[in-house]
Scaffold this active site. Structure first.
Site, PDB file in Angstrom:
ATOM      1  N   LYS A  44      -0.056   4.594   4.749  1.00 30.63           N
ATOM      2  CA  LYS A  44      -1.107   3.568   5.402  1.00 30.63           C
ATOM      3  C   LYS A  44      -0.485   3.263   6.557  1.00 30.63           C
ATOM      4  CE  LYS A  44      -3.892  -0.841   4.675  1.00 30.63           C
ATOM      5  NZ  LYS A  44      -5.174   0.129   5.203  1.00 30.63           N
TER       6      LYS A  44
ATOM      7  N   HIS B  59       0.735  -1.146  -0.195  1.00 26.05           N
ATOM      8  CA  HIS B  59       0.124  -0.055  -0.041  1.00 26.05           C
ATOM      9  C   HIS B  59       0.946   1.201   0.072  1.00 26.05           C
ATOM     10  CE1 HIS B  59      -3.220  -2.790   1.219  1.00 26.05           C
ATOM     11  NE2 HIS B  59      -3.865  -1.833   0.842  1.00 26.05           N
TER      12      HIS B  59
END
Length: 255
Positions: free
Chosen positions: A150, A146
């Protein structure tokens, strides 16, 4: 026309959701909730402390939450007190936080809670379930990637993958990354990547001598998550109180 309030309105998902609701023909953007007030695609963002007043005045049909765990718990309680249906896309909850939300929701409002609202990911989970059932004697690795901002790791989607594998292939020790000299045991390796603006990549690798099977899902834009969340929002309005998953929305087997 269903009226929608979005919690986490200033975030990446909140902005994508706000734009898509504003452009839709069957949803009305009633407002947004975030840390600081502001404009929001023709509606207003109010501070989080004003959520009860916003829900009471706008009387939305559904609240969509993409925030952080501790904030989401409070937003869920506020929505339940005001008889507003829920779509919860926030991840990183502790078991205790999940219990608090369940108590607020059950018997009061309908809620869809999912770690991933992409239709493709939900199909991907079904494929992982089938592979786990058939490939119990294979070595299994889970890799997820990600964007650099995140916070929770592994992702909620990866945790759902691990839960599915426990159910279908048998529980194994989770080994988060590897370093040094070690022999493979009854384990699933879990590997997390954070960098750049990666929207969301997930791969499950099943390996045995002479062959490897990889199942992968890659999201290129947050609109795939937002589209699924809005599909769930349209579905949940008018449902009986209780907690549902995207499998219910899509008519799939339990994931």
């Amino acid at each position: 026309m269903a009226k929608v309030v979005i919690c986490g309105a200033s975030g990446r998902m909140g902005q994508t959701l706000g734009r898509m609701v504003a452009e839709s023909q069957d949803l009305e953007l009633a407002g947004g909730i975030d840390l600081h007030p502001g404009s929001f695609f023709g509606a207003e963002i109010v501070a989080a402390k004003e959520i009860e007043a916003l829900l009471a005045s706008k009387k939305p049909d559904v609240l969509i939450d993409f925030t952080v765990a501790h904030a989401a718990v409070e937003n869920v309680k506020s929505a339940a007190r005001n008889n507003v249906a829920l779509i919860v896309g926030t991840t990183g909850f502790t078991p205790e936080q999940r219990e608090v939300m369940a108590t607020a929701i059950n018997g009061h409002v309908p809620a869809v809670i999912s770690s991933n609202y992409s239709v493709g990911v939900n199909i991907f989970w079904q494929l992982v379930r089938e592979a786990g059932r058939l490939l119990k004697d294979y070595d299994i690795e889970v890799i997820e990637a990600h964007h650099r901002n995140k916070k929770d790791a592994p992702s909620g989607t990866a945790k759902t993958i691990l839960q599915i594998l426990d159910e279908e292939a048998g529980e194994r020790r989770k080994l988060y990354g590897r370093e040094g000299m070690m022999e493979r045991q009854n384990e699933i390796g879990v590997h997390v990547i954070r960098g750049g603006d990666i929207v969301g990549d997930h791969t499950v690798m099943f390996s045995k001598n002479f062959e490897t099977i990889e199942l992968s899902h890659r999201a290129y834009d947050r609109s795939v998550f937002a589209s699924g969340a809005l599909r769930a929002a349209r579905w949940v309005v008018g449902k009986k109180p209780g907690i549902y998953g995207m499998n219910d929305v899509l008519g799939l087997e339990k994931t």
